[in-house]
Structure formats: C-alpha cells, structure tokens
Design a protein around this motif. Sequence first.
Motif, PDB file in Angstrom:
ATOM      1  N   PRO A   1      -2.681  26.984   9.615  1.00  0.00           N
ATOM      2  CA  PRO A   1      -1.586  28.460   8.970  1.00  0.00           C
ATOM      3  C   PRO A   1      -2.019  29.611   9.274  1.00  0.00           C
ATOM      4  O   PRO A   1      -2.496  30.070   8.497  1.00  0.00           O
ATOM      5  N   SER A   2      -1.393  30.717  10.250  1.00  0.00           N
ATOM      6  CA  SER A   2      -2.422  31.761  10.053  1.00  0.00           C
ATOM      7  C   SER A   2      -1.183  33.084   9.570  1.00  0.00           C
ATOM      8  O   SER A   2      -0.452  33.218   9.975  1.00  0.00           O
ATOM      9  N   PRO A   3      -2.501  33.900   8.270  1.00  0.00           N
ATOM     10  CA  PRO A   3      -1.632  34.646   7.432  1.00  0.00           C
ATOM     11  C   PRO A   3      -1.399  35.814   8.198  1.00  0.00           C
ATOM     12  O   PRO A   3      -0.659  36.064   7.845  1.00  0.00           O
TER      13      PRO A   3
ATOM     14  N   TYR B   1       0.071  36.160  11.189  1.00  0.00           N
ATOM     15  CA  TYR B   1       0.864  35.917  11.745  1.00  0.00           C
ATOM     16  C   TYR B   1       1.980  37.435  12.087  1.00  0.00           C
ATOM     17  O   TYR B   1       2.118  37.648  12.074  1.00  0.00           O
TER      18      TYR B   1
ATOM     19  N   ARG C   1       0.259  38.883  14.137  1.00  0.00           N
ATOM     20  CA  ARG C   1       1.282  38.089  15.329  1.00  0.00           C
ATOM     21  C   ARG C   1       2.480  38.671  16.085  1.00  0.00           C
ATOM     22  O   ARG C   1       2.367  39.529  16.792  1.00  0.00           O
TER      23      ARG C   1
ATOM     24  N   GLU D   1       8.879  30.043  11.592  1.00  0.00           N
ATOM     25  CA  GLU D   1       7.946  29.443  11.991  1.00  0.00           C
ATOM     26  C   GLU D   1       6.611  30.201  10.919  1.00  0.00           C
ATOM     27  O   GLU D   1       6.059  28.949  10.072  1.00  0.00           O
ATOM     28  N   HIS D   2       5.870  31.106  10.421  1.00  0.00           N
ATOM     29  CA  HIS D   2       5.326  31.661  10.041  1.00  0.00           C
ATOM     30  C   HIS D   2       6.065  30.685   7.915  1.00  0.00           C
ATOM     31  O   HIS D   2       4.975  30.202   7.294  1.00  0.00           O
TER      32      HIS D   2
ATOM     33  N   SER E   1       4.873  27.576   7.220  1.00  0.00           N
ATOM     34  CA  SER E   1       3.245  26.690   6.824  1.00  0.00           C
ATOM     35  C   SER E   1       3.319  27.752   5.779  1.00  0.00           C
ATOM     36  O   SER E   1       1.666  27.683   5.202  1.00  0.00           O
ATOM     37  N   SER E   2       3.700  29.311   5.470  1.00  0.00           N
ATOM     38  CA  SER E   2       3.044  29.724   4.847  1.00  0.00           C
ATOM     39  C   SER E   2       3.558  29.572   3.093  1.00  0.00           C
ATOM     40  O   SER E   2       2.863  30.310   2.118  1.00  0.00           O
TER      41      SER E   2
ATOM     42  N   LYS F   1       6.213  38.081   5.754  1.00  0.00           N
ATOM     43  CA  LYS F   1       6.426  38.779   6.677  1.00  0.00           C
ATOM     44  C   LYS F   1       7.381  38.316   6.934  1.00  0.00           C
ATOM     45  O   LYS F   1       7.295  37.391   8.286  1.00  0.00           O
TER      46      LYS F   1
END
Lengths: 289, 289
Positions: B94-96, B98, B101, B133-134, B137-138, B254
Amino acid sequence: MTLRELAVASSAKTLETLRGDIVRRYEELSPRLQQVAKYVLENPNDMALQTLAVIAERCEVQPSTIVRFAKTFGYEGASDMQELFKDEMLTQAPSPSYAERIRQFSRRAGAAGALAPQDVMHEFADSNILALEHLKSSVRKADLERAVDMIAGANAVYIVGLRRSFPVASYLAYALRHVDKRAYLLDGVAGMLAEQSTMLTSKDLLIAISFQPYAAETVEIVGSTREQKARIIAITDSRLSPIAAASDLVFEIKDAEVRQFRSLTASLCLAQSLVISYAFDMEKRGRGR
Amino acid sequence: MTLRELAVASSAKTLETLRGDIVRRYEELSPRLQQVAKYVLENPNDMALQTLAVIAERCEVQPSTIVRFAKTFGYEGASDMQELFKDEMLTQAPSPSYAERIRQFSRRAGAAGALAPQDVMHEFADSNILALEHLKSSVRKADLERAVDMIAGANAVYIVGLRRSFPVASYLAYALRHVDKRAYLLDGVAGMLAEQSTMLTSKDLLIAISFQPYAAETVEIVGSTREQKARIIAITDSRLSPIAAASDLVFEIKDAEVRQFRSLTASLCLAQSLVISYAFDMEKRGRGR
DNA sequence: TAGCAGTTAGAATTTTTATTTCACTAGTTG
DNA sequence: CAACTAGTGAAATAAAAATTCTAACTGCTA
C-alpha cells in the motif's frame, strides 16, 4: 530551547505514535526539519527501503539533517528510526500468502453477512471503479465536444441539480467559476428557485442534473428554460428521463449503486472533464489569436 | 560445470522471472545455495528490508554465500539482487506516495499534447480509479469503525466544507438525513456561518472537510467547536492540515489531481462509505433489541 | 589413500552508508 | 552593533555492510 533539548524524552515506539509526535510538534520544527517531517509522513516506504543519502536527496536536504531529525524525536540515530518503518512495512505488507488473502476478501465481500465499515468501503470503491470504466466507454466523443462548444458559446451557464444531484451541481458551478466562466447555481435558497431561473436568456446555457426520482423542481426549470429558448445540457440516468426530452444534449450516466445507495462518482467525473476540457479549449483559442 | 559458469547469462529482470529461475535450477544448486534459495522464496520481505548479515544468519549461512547465490543467478552482487525485492515491495505495498504517482500519471498523460475532451475524460477517469485504489489501501479499518461509532453516538451531526469541499459536505448532509440521522449543513448562506456553528453542543459531532488551500472559515469553525468540546472528524489531505490538529479523528485523503484540478472522488467515496456503514450499524443494533 | 573438483567458512578488504564535527549564516537580544 | 544562538551545509570520520580472497573441507575417483 534548542532542538537537542527537545529531543530528550520521547522516542516513539510505534509508527503511529511517531506520526502523532511529528504532527504535534511540526510547528516548532525548523524549516528543514519540517521539510523532512512532511516527507516522512508522506513516504514511509522510502523511509523503510532507501538509504539516508537517497532520502536526503528526495527531500532536498543533507543526510545530516535526517539524522538531526531522528535525534529530535528521541532516537539514537536515523537507522534507529528507520527500524520503525521497516517493522510497519513487514506487518502490513502482503505476506507470502497474498493469494490466499485475496481469496478470503472476495468471499467475505460477496456474502451478504458481515459488513464491517471497511468491507463497505471496498465495495464502494470497487463499484465506483467499475462505474468509471463504464463512463469511459459509454460517453461519446462527439457529445463531449459539443458540450464544450455549448459552454464556450454561452453567455452564462446556469446549473440546476437538487437533492442527490446537488453536490454535482455545486461542484460544476464552483469549477466553472474557477476557469472564469460565468456560472450561476440555482440552489433554491429561500424558495427562490423559480425566480432564479427566470434570469435565463436565449444566450445562456442550462446544465440540468437529475436522477431518479427526478426532482419536480428541476423538471419544471428545464421546461421553462426551453420556452425561453436557452440551450440545455442534461446529465441524467436515462434517455427517457423527464429532463431528457427538452434538452439539446443528453449525457446518460450510469453511476455505481451499492445496495440502494447511488454514488455520484461518474457524474462528477464527467462534470470535471467538461470543465477542464472547456478550460483547455479556451486556452487553445486564446493562443490561436 | 561450475556454478560460476552457470551464472553467465540470466540476471532476471523481474521478481517473477527470478522466482522461476530459482525453482527451475533448484536441484542443481549446492546444499548451501539451496538453503538460501528456500529462504529467498519464502521471505521476500526480508530480502528487501534486511542486511546481508541478518539474512545470512537467518538462513544459517555465511554472508558470502548470499553473494555467491546472487552471482549464480547473474547479478553483480547481492545488493543488485536486493533491488528487485525492494521494487516489488514498493509496487505492491500500500503505497502512501500514491499522491505522487497520481501526479506523475497525469503529468505523463498530459505531456502528449492532444487534448480532446475525450482524452481529458479518460485521464480523469483513470486518475480517479487510482485514487480509489489508494483509498482502499490507505484508510484504516479501526478509523472507519471509530467514525461510525462517533456518528452513532452523536446527538446531531454538523457538517462544514466550503468551496471545493462543498459538494462533499452537501452530499454528506443529504445522505445522513436519508438514513435518519440529524444532520445540519453549515453552508454560510447569508454570511451566517459563525452563527450556524454556535448551535453545536458537546453532544454533537462536527465533520469538517477541507483541502488545500484550507478555507479560513472552516479552520475557524473547527477551532470554536473544539472549545465547545464537541467531537470532530476531519476529512483532509494531510495530517499537517490546520484542521487536523484539533480533530479527534483524521482521514487523510489523497484525491486525484489532473493539472491543478483536484477531484473529489475519493472523498465522496469515503463519505458514502461512512454513511452506509452507519446505516448498517443502526440496522444491526435495531435488530439486536 | 592420494589427488582433485567443487564447495564452504571465515578473515581481509573494499565499498557504501551513517554519523559527527565544524565553519558559516541569519536572526535575536542585550 | 556586538555577542550570542539556532540552524544549516559540507566535509571528515566512524561504522557498517558488502564483497573478495584464501585456506580448508567434502566426497569422489583412481
């Protein structure tokens, strides 16, 4: 009081407490340390995986500043602090049995039973993603271009959307104004909806947004606008909708629906796209001169 | 044929190919290297996060053996191979970042030049999908549950969100009323914002929505609400946002951004999820009686 | 059992990374 | 305005990690 002195006590033991500490003390940090703080909060993955030099470069700071940052929050050094981030990553990283987890998730989501808030949110997010995919394939190129032309050609844009559609309408009004288009939101404050709509002239454009069950007021406004010979764009859920017939251009949007509750994602996305496209168009024409 | 000779060609470029290589050649590896191979396949996370010494100890092998292993599979050294594991972790964790990105994504999509309305729309739709998507996961499970509890426990819910955040606020108010929760939208009609907010008592909940550049009025209301000891949920874009500090619960969202223009998709999706989860919760408690 | 190829452990070395130090700047206080 | 102070960047140093090397071991063959 020096930063060094500030450091003494703390040394957070979990990432969450560290995050809390950072936020709490953010204001009192020096500019460079604030820079680091921001980066740390937003890129925990980098903190876990990269070397100091890399992190330093990415926050545009010297490596030593990162060390100072760590000490400010009570750690021995930067490495010490990095441990936290590594731990975090390990605990929430997809472990080797990732596939298993996905399987469980979809089973869980499918069964009507247990509905933890998180499940609900995932279901919504997924449905909205589907709705957006659908939007991409269903809206016709020509329609978008015509809509942009209509906006560009209008003296002013009036927007109506009540109840569930109100967020879309208000967003549209806000965004259009931001790209310097005269936009009026017919919001019916003080029961003045009918009065507000009499302002429309034949050089104006009405964007009407309405979904089942169609708000009577919106339908009425579309009718009276027609009589005033203004142009009309409808954003609605069916070509048979009561606002579709009188409109010059109809966008038929199928928004996500999760157990009765309709979403607005696709409609909003369309609204955004219209406004930005209009803005680009204006820019292009401006340069063209 | 020595291991060294075997090494020559390969050097897998993705983790998947490396995994394949390892499995395929497992039999022909020496005992120690098999030991390493096993560990590598089963603990990719360690490979990404730990030092050679640690990994070596965990597979009960010398550090140099790990280096030999990496070379056997065509890498310069162990560090080289580790990069793969780090990458893998970054892409599927899970990429914070994002946010970053999403920004890059739109920059890339934009650079192309051609800006037909349809392209714009696709760009928006895709960015919004990323943002959703983010979101999935966040947002933390516990936070959602706490939010639902807070809504359930409040006598009434007040909602504030101005300018860009207004659509979200109005949606929340609309939706909460629809599930029979007393909800008041602080909309500042007739410049009465401050007056409206004095209605809040300590048994109420304020949901404040604000994104950069934070509306001063919203910040003020959060402040005065704090003084009245009501609970506060913040929906905002950073833990450092001026409304975050005073809030009991912060959702850091975000949202997608395409050339300056921020979207609201993720925020709205969160709002929906909160309301519906609350509704389910009520239903469950109702049945419980 | 001597000799050999392949493997290995561990020390030695090199390289990379983290930390400390120091000199300089800007801002503040007496 | 001089004397301090906190904050900073850059270079120096220390620490650590990775890699290479070498001698010794293993199991095999003659």
